[in-house]
Motif scaffolding. Structure first.
Motif, PDB file in Angstrom:
ATOM      1  N   VAL A  93     -21.593 -19.395  14.161  1.00  0.00           N
ATOM      2  CA  VAL A  93     -21.543 -18.584  13.143  1.00  0.00           C
ATOM      3  C   VAL A  93     -20.352 -18.914  12.108  1.00  0.00           C
ATOM      4  CG1 VAL A  93     -21.260 -16.042  12.092  1.00  0.00           C
ATOM      5  CG2 VAL A  93     -22.553 -16.563  14.266  1.00  0.00           C
ATOM      6  N   TYR A  94     -19.294 -19.446  12.518  1.00  0.00           N
ATOM      7  CA  TYR A  94     -18.237 -19.701  11.700  1.00  0.00           C
ATOM      8  C   TYR A  94     -18.477 -20.949  11.103  1.00  0.00           C
ATOM      9  CZ  TYR A  94     -13.671 -21.854  10.926  1.00  0.00           C
ATOM     10  OH  TYR A  94     -12.709 -22.629  10.139  1.00  0.00           O
ATOM     11  N   GLU A  95     -18.800 -21.740  11.748  1.00  0.00           N
ATOM     12  CA  GLU A  95     -19.171 -23.492  11.186  1.00  0.00           C
ATOM     13  C   GLU A  95     -20.321 -23.132  10.064  1.00  0.00           C
ATOM     14  OE1 GLU A  95     -17.834 -26.130  11.654  1.00  0.00           O
ATOM     15  OE2 GLU A  95     -16.443 -25.328  13.369  1.00  0.00           O
ATOM     16  N   ALA A  96     -21.266 -22.359  10.419  1.00  0.00           N
ATOM     17  CA  ALA A  96     -22.375 -22.228   9.443  1.00  0.00           C
ATOM     18  C   ALA A  96     -21.558 -21.546   7.987  1.00  0.00           C
ATOM     19  CB  ALA A  96     -23.517 -21.463   9.638  1.00  0.00           C
ATOM     20  N   ILE A  97     -20.869 -20.675   8.303  1.00  0.00           N
ATOM     21  CA  ILE A  97     -20.236 -20.148   7.000  1.00  0.00           C
ATOM     22  C   ILE A  97     -19.303 -20.994   6.285  1.00  0.00           C
ATOM     23  CG2 ILE A  97     -18.683 -18.087   6.109  1.00  0.00           C
ATOM     24  CD1 ILE A  97     -19.954 -16.208   8.362  1.00  0.00           C
ATOM     25  N   ARG A  98     -18.525 -21.923   7.226  1.00  0.00           N
ATOM     26  CA  ARG A  98     -17.579 -22.730   6.495  1.00  0.00           C
ATOM     27  C   ARG A  98     -18.337 -23.723   5.838  1.00  0.00           C
ATOM     28  NH1 ARG A  98     -13.970 -27.260   9.506  1.00  0.00           N
ATOM     29  NH2 ARG A  98     -16.071 -27.744  10.082  1.00  0.00           N
ATOM     30  N   ASN A  99     -19.381 -24.284   6.463  1.00  0.00           N
ATOM     31  CA  ASN A  99     -20.250 -25.293   5.587  1.00  0.00           C
ATOM     32  C   ASN A  99     -21.121 -24.823   4.626  1.00  0.00           C
ATOM     33  OD1 ASN A  99     -19.305 -27.298   7.538  1.00  0.00           O
ATOM     34  ND2 ASN A  99     -20.786 -26.796   9.039  1.00  0.00           N
ATOM     35  N   TYR A 100     -21.340 -23.670   4.195  1.00  0.00           N
ATOM     36  CA  TYR A 100     -22.145 -23.117   3.409  1.00  0.00           C
ATOM     37  C   TYR A 100     -21.079 -23.157   1.923  1.00  0.00           C
ATOM     38  CZ  TYR A 100     -24.381 -19.674   0.255  1.00  0.00           C
ATOM     39  OH  TYR A 100     -24.869 -19.313  -0.797  1.00  0.00           O
ATOM     40  N   SER A 101     -21.693 -23.762   0.954  1.00  0.00           N
ATOM     41  CA  SER A 101     -20.948 -23.708  -0.342  1.00  0.00           C
ATOM     42  C   SER A 101     -21.610 -22.422  -1.143  1.00  0.00           C
ATOM     43  CB  SER A 101     -21.458 -24.901  -1.379  1.00  0.00           C
ATOM     44  OG  SER A 101     -20.837 -26.155  -0.431  1.00  0.00           O
ATOM     45  N   PHE A 102     -20.837 -21.480  -1.347  1.00  0.00           N
ATOM     46  CA  PHE A 102     -21.204 -20.250  -2.075  1.00  0.00           C
ATOM     47  C   PHE A 102     -21.838 -20.594  -3.605  1.00  0.00           C
ATOM     48  CE2 PHE A 102     -18.278 -18.661   0.886  1.00  0.00           C
ATOM     49  CZ  PHE A 102     -18.689 -17.543   1.122  1.00  0.00           C
ATOM     50  N   GLY A 103     -22.895 -19.948  -3.671  1.00  0.00           N
ATOM     51  CA  GLY A 103     -23.853 -20.134  -4.782  1.00  0.00           C
ATOM     52  C   GLY A 103     -25.072 -21.200  -4.431  1.00  0.00           C
ATOM     53  N   ASP A 104     -24.982 -21.599  -3.243  1.00  0.00           N
ATOM     54  CA  ASP A 104     -26.392 -22.587  -2.781  1.00  0.00           C
ATOM     55  C   ASP A 104     -27.298 -21.583  -2.378  1.00  0.00           C
ATOM     56  OD1 ASP A 104     -24.934 -24.856  -3.343  1.00  0.00           O
ATOM     57  OD2 ASP A 104     -24.613 -25.352  -1.339  1.00  0.00           O
ATOM     58  N   LEU A 106     -29.267 -19.324  -0.216  1.00  0.00           N
ATOM     59  CA  LEU A 106     -29.086 -18.828   1.038  1.00  0.00           C
ATOM     60  C   LEU A 106     -29.641 -19.039   2.195  1.00  0.00           C
ATOM     61  CD1 LEU A 106     -27.837 -15.164  -0.360  1.00  0.00           C
ATOM     62  CD2 LEU A 106     -26.384 -16.788   0.938  1.00  0.00           C
ATOM     63  N   VAL A 107     -30.952 -19.274   1.913  1.00  0.00           N
ATOM     64  CA  VAL A 107     -32.193 -19.505   3.118  1.00  0.00           C
ATOM     65  C   VAL A 107     -31.940 -20.820   3.479  1.00  0.00           C
ATOM     66  CG1 VAL A 107     -34.371 -19.582   3.700  1.00  0.00           C
ATOM     67  CG2 VAL A 107     -33.673 -17.854   2.129  1.00  0.00           C
ATOM     68  N   HIS A 108     -32.125 -21.894   2.657  1.00  0.00           N
ATOM     69  CA  HIS A 108     -31.951 -23.125   2.850  1.00  0.00           C
ATOM     70  C   HIS A 108     -30.713 -23.765   3.457  1.00  0.00           C
ATOM     71  CE1 HIS A 108     -35.815 -22.979   0.893  1.00  0.00           C
ATOM     72  NE2 HIS A 108     -36.240 -23.644   2.011  1.00  0.00           N
ATOM     73  N   SER A 109     -29.270 -23.227   2.748  1.00  0.00           N
ATOM     74  CA  SER A 109     -28.101 -23.924   2.911  1.00  0.00           C
ATOM     75  C   SER A 109     -27.278 -22.747   3.997  1.00  0.00           C
ATOM     76  CB  SER A 109     -27.421 -23.863   1.763  1.00  0.00           C
ATOM     77  OG  SER A 109     -27.889 -24.702   0.988  1.00  0.00           O
ATOM     78  N   LEU A 110     -27.839 -21.573   4.494  1.00  0.00           N
ATOM     79  CA  LEU A 110     -26.904 -20.924   5.380  1.00  0.00           C
ATOM     80  C   LEU A 110     -27.865 -20.323   6.379  1.00  0.00           C
ATOM     81  CD1 LEU A 110     -24.264 -19.410   6.027  1.00  0.00           C
ATOM     82  CD2 LEU A 110     -24.971 -17.484   4.695  1.00  0.00           C
ATOM     83  N   LEU A 111     -28.886 -19.578   6.028  1.00  0.00           N
ATOM     84  CA  LEU A 111     -29.735 -19.084   7.220  1.00  0.00           C
ATOM     85  C   LEU A 111     -30.472 -19.887   7.891  1.00  0.00           C
ATOM     86  CD1 LEU A 111     -30.273 -16.186   8.288  1.00  0.00           C
ATOM     87  CD2 LEU A 111     -32.150 -16.215   6.722  1.00  0.00           C
ATOM     88  N   GLN A 112     -30.995 -21.104   7.573  1.00  0.00           N
ATOM     89  CA  GLN A 112     -31.760 -21.798   8.378  1.00  0.00           C
ATOM     90  C   GLN A 112     -30.849 -22.500   9.250  1.00  0.00           C
ATOM     91  OE1 GLN A 112     -34.498 -23.447   5.626  1.00  0.00           O
ATOM     92  NE2 GLN A 112     -36.039 -22.320   5.867  1.00  0.00           N
ATOM     93  N   PRO A 113     -29.746 -23.243   8.625  1.00  0.00           N
ATOM     94  CA  PRO A 113     -28.788 -24.166   9.488  1.00  0.00           C
ATOM     95  C   PRO A 113     -28.315 -23.269  10.673  1.00  0.00           C
ATOM     96  CG  PRO A 113     -28.433 -24.564   7.205  1.00  0.00           C
ATOM     97  CD  PRO A 113     -29.603 -23.455   7.337  1.00  0.00           C
ATOM     98  N   LEU A 114     -27.777 -22.099  10.209  1.00  0.00           N
ATOM     99  CA  LEU A 114     -27.295 -21.154  11.185  1.00  0.00           C
ATOM    100  C   LEU A 114     -28.276 -20.882  12.347  1.00  0.00           C
ATOM    101  CD1 LEU A 114     -25.317 -19.153  12.300  1.00  0.00           C
ATOM    102  CD2 LEU A 114     -25.992 -17.516  10.819  1.00  0.00           C
ATOM    103  N   GLU A 115     -29.428 -20.746  12.128  1.00  0.00           N
ATOM    104  CA  GLU A 115     -30.421 -20.365  13.228  1.00  0.00           C
ATOM    105  C   GLU A 115     -30.536 -21.646  13.941  1.00  0.00           C
ATOM    106  OE1 GLU A 115     -34.577 -18.011  14.029  1.00  0.00           O
ATOM    107  OE2 GLU A 115     -34.420 -18.584  11.870  1.00  0.00           O
ATOM    108  N   LEU A 116     -30.841 -22.783  13.597  1.00  0.00           N
ATOM    109  CA  LEU A 116     -30.912 -24.036  14.196  1.00  0.00           C
ATOM    110  C   LEU A 116     -29.834 -24.269  15.173  1.00  0.00           C
ATOM    111  CD1 LEU A 116     -32.410 -26.338  11.465  1.00  0.00           C
ATOM    112  CD2 LEU A 116     -33.590 -25.601  13.458  1.00  0.00           C
TER     113      LEU A 116
END
Length: 152
Positions: A93-104, A106-116
């Motif tokens: 969870v931490y890494e997914a949020i850390r790697n997310y660039s705000f404004g990108d 949310l589905v493809h840049s945060l939610l899907q990578p987090l679930e994987l």
């Protein structure tokens, strides 16, 4: 006991407590809060587990039924679980949020990578219930995009 049950005023209570108990404080602010609420239990509100989800809720098996039903609203990363390898689910969870660039997206840049990444933690007790970690996030993202598509 020199404390009386009155409406809590943080500044008026914390410093005297710190001075009185400073030689007995191990856990810093947590000790002060415990002392304060011990003497003022009517001022304490205990949150349901999905509003303060900690590793204790899944480390030896799932014990927060509310999170399983509704998902996690607030994830409490105590004991360094975001920064060590003892709880890979929390670290994911931490890494997914850390790697997310705000404004990108949310589905493809945060939610899907987090679930994987969470799926890779299924060998742990917390990983076995990884869907509780994304249930509310998924709902929030879906609601956000739904409002955007309706022009709100």
């Amino acid at each position: 006991n020199d404390m009386t049950p009155v409406r809590l005023q943080w500044g008026e209570i914390l410093m005297p407590l710190l001075k009185k108990y400073k030689l007995n404080i191990t856990w810093g602010d947590q000790d002060l809060l415990n002392i304060m609420f011990f003497h003022n239990p009517e001022s304490l509100y205990v949150f349901p587990c999905q509003w303060n989800y900690r590793p204790d809720h899944c480390i030896y098996g799932s014990n927060c039924r509310e999170a399983e039903e509704e998902g996690i609203f607030i994830l409490h990363g105590n004991r360094g679980v975001y920064h060590d390898d003892k709880q890979p689910t929390f670290r994911a969870v931490y890494e997914a949020i850390r790697n997310y660039s705000f404004g990108d997206d949310l589905v493809h840049s945060l939610l899907q990578p987090l679930e994987l990444e969470l799926e890779k933690t299924m060998h742990t007790y917390c990983g076995r219930v990884y869907k509780v970690f994304i249930k509310q996030l998924t709902k929030s993202v879906r609601d956000l995009y739904s409002r955007r598509s309706k022009g709100r």
